[in-house]
Design an enzyme around this catalytic site. Structure first.
Site, mmCIF file in Angstrom:
data_model
loop_
_atom_site.group_PDB
_atom_site.id
_atom_site.type_symbol
_atom_site.label_atom_id
_atom_site.label_comp_id
_atom_site.label_asym_id
_atom_site.label_seq_id
_atom_site.Cartn_x
_atom_site.Cartn_y
_atom_site.Cartn_z
ATOM 1 N N VAL A 60 -8.637 -17.595 -14.374
ATOM 2 C CA VAL A 60 -9.293 -18.819 -13.901
ATOM 3 C C VAL A 60 -10.800 -18.689 -13.720
ATOM 4 C CG1 VAL A 60 -7.264 -19.777 -12.758
ATOM 5 C CG2 VAL A 60 -8.790 -18.243 -11.492
ATOM 6 N N TYR A 61 -11.333 -17.491 -13.689
ATOM 7 C CA TYR A 61 -12.768 -17.336 -13.431
ATOM 8 C C TYR A 61 -13.574 -17.983 -14.560
ATOM 9 C CZ TYR A 61 -11.560 -13.815 -9.872
ATOM 10 O OH TYR A 61 -11.044 -13.150 -8.781
ATOM 11 N N SER A 62 -14.371 -18.971 -14.179
ATOM 12 C CA SER A 62 -15.205 -19.704 -15.130
ATOM 13 C C SER A 62 -14.389 -20.179 -16.328
ATOM 14 C CB SER A 62 -16.399 -18.856 -15.588
ATOM 15 O OG SER A 62 -17.227 -18.538 -14.483
ATOM 16 N N ALA A 63 -13.180 -20.674 -16.015
ATOM 17 C CA ALA A 63 -12.296 -21.271 -17.025
ATOM 18 C C ALA A 63 -12.048 -20.339 -18.219
ATOM 19 C CB ALA A 63 -12.868 -22.603 -17.503
#
Length: 323
Positions: A60-63
């Site tokens: 999920v980090y920065s999509a």
């Protein structure tokens, strides 16, 4: 750099883990303060040169762009077999009811997507980012076991949850002969020590390695209490974690750092590295000095009196960081 085993496994990890949430496309996801690829690459090179072999990110980090940047940088600066690469699964990655969580469908889909973004055939540590109350833990654990048996992950880990939930997961894995969690990535630092009540003793008893997130309390332990940064001004989650009463701990870190003639970050990290259950704090670095301070903290030995003074101002907190 010093190294230690991750819990009761045979895996050697550096005492510092570089958290890669700081690196990603600032226009994607919820981290507008993250560093883009050109700005991020020097951090990976500096970490590897310093002997850091442990890197942690999440889908999920920065999509997803954090995984992309992390994978490309490590491929350039390191030998894949010499690094320990970790990522996580749980948060929303696409629209629709099956676009998040820890169902078998989600896990088997997301491990393949993460491997593609990271540009690797396997991750060393695949972690559930939180507890999923909507999915039976049996389903989650069997899916993770299958991921390991397929050669897509070497070990599995968990992140912030209640100790009873983690104990249940360990019991279920043992009962079925499935791969058990080797690591717990939890919220733990000088101004949030609630994990000492149940989770850390459980991990010590079960041989689970502890790799705390936010070891510097979102930077609170590195600067004056009233100071702000671009991240603190946009970090809605961080605002839920700490309270005014924590100022006394921050002031004590500042006092001891001044007496020692070292940056505050080194003192706060040295305290955490001295906790017997902790394998490797996961540090975030948006300045190269942040990384240098973390590496230097490995060699900083606090006296028993200093440790006692750092711990004395602590006040109990409501449980935080599970969201």
């Amino acid at each position: 750099m010093k190294y230690t085993k991750l819990g009761s496994t045979g895996l050697d990890v550096s005492r510092i883990c570089l958290g890669c949430m700081s690196y990603g496309d600032p226009g994607r996801g919820a981290h507008p303060w993250s560093l883009d690829e050109d700005a991020a690459r020097p951090f990976f090179r500096r970490a590897i040169e310093a002997g850091v072999n442990f890197f942690d990110t999440a889908n999920v980090y920065s999509a997803g762009s954090s995984e992309e940047i992390t994978g490309r940088a490590l491929a350039e600066y390191a030998n894949r077999d010499e690094i320990v690469l970790a990522t996580k699964v749980h948060g929303p990655m696409r629209r629709g009811p099956n676009g998040r969580g820890l169902s078998r469908k989600a896990i088997l889909s997301e491990i393949d997507a993460s491997l593609k973004r990271l540009g690797t055939d396997y991750v060393d540590l695949y972690q559930i980012h939180r507890w999923d109350p909507r999915t039976p833990i049996e389903e989650t654990l069997e899916a993770l076991h299958d991921v390991v048996k397929a050669g897509k992950a070497r070990y599995i880990g968990a992140s912030s949850m209640y100790a009873w939930q983690f104990a249940k997961a360990l019991f279920v894995a043992d009962a079925h002969g499935w791969t058990r969690f080797a690591a717990m990535q939890n919220h733990y630092n000088l101004i949030y020590r609630e994990e000492e009540r149940e989770m850390l003793p459980l991990c010590a008893d079960q041989g689970v390695g502890v790799i705390p997130w936010s070891p510097l309390a979102r930077g609170r332990l590195t600067r004056d209490w009233d100071a702000t940064t671009a991240r603190t001004e946009t970090d809605e989650f961080g605002r839920t974690l700490y309270v005014e009463g924590d100022r006394a701990v921050v002031d004590e870190v500042a006092r001891i750092a001044a007496d020692r003639g070292v940056p505050r970050a080194q003192v706060a990290l040295a305290w955490l590295l001295g906790r017997p259950q902790v394998a490797a704090p996961i540090i975030g670095a948006t300045k190269l000095s942040h990384l240098d301070d973390a590496v230097a903290a490995v060699e900083l030995d606090l006296t028993e009196d200093e440790r006692a003074q750092l711990e004395k101002p602590y006040t109990p907190h409501p449980v935080a960081g599970f969201a």
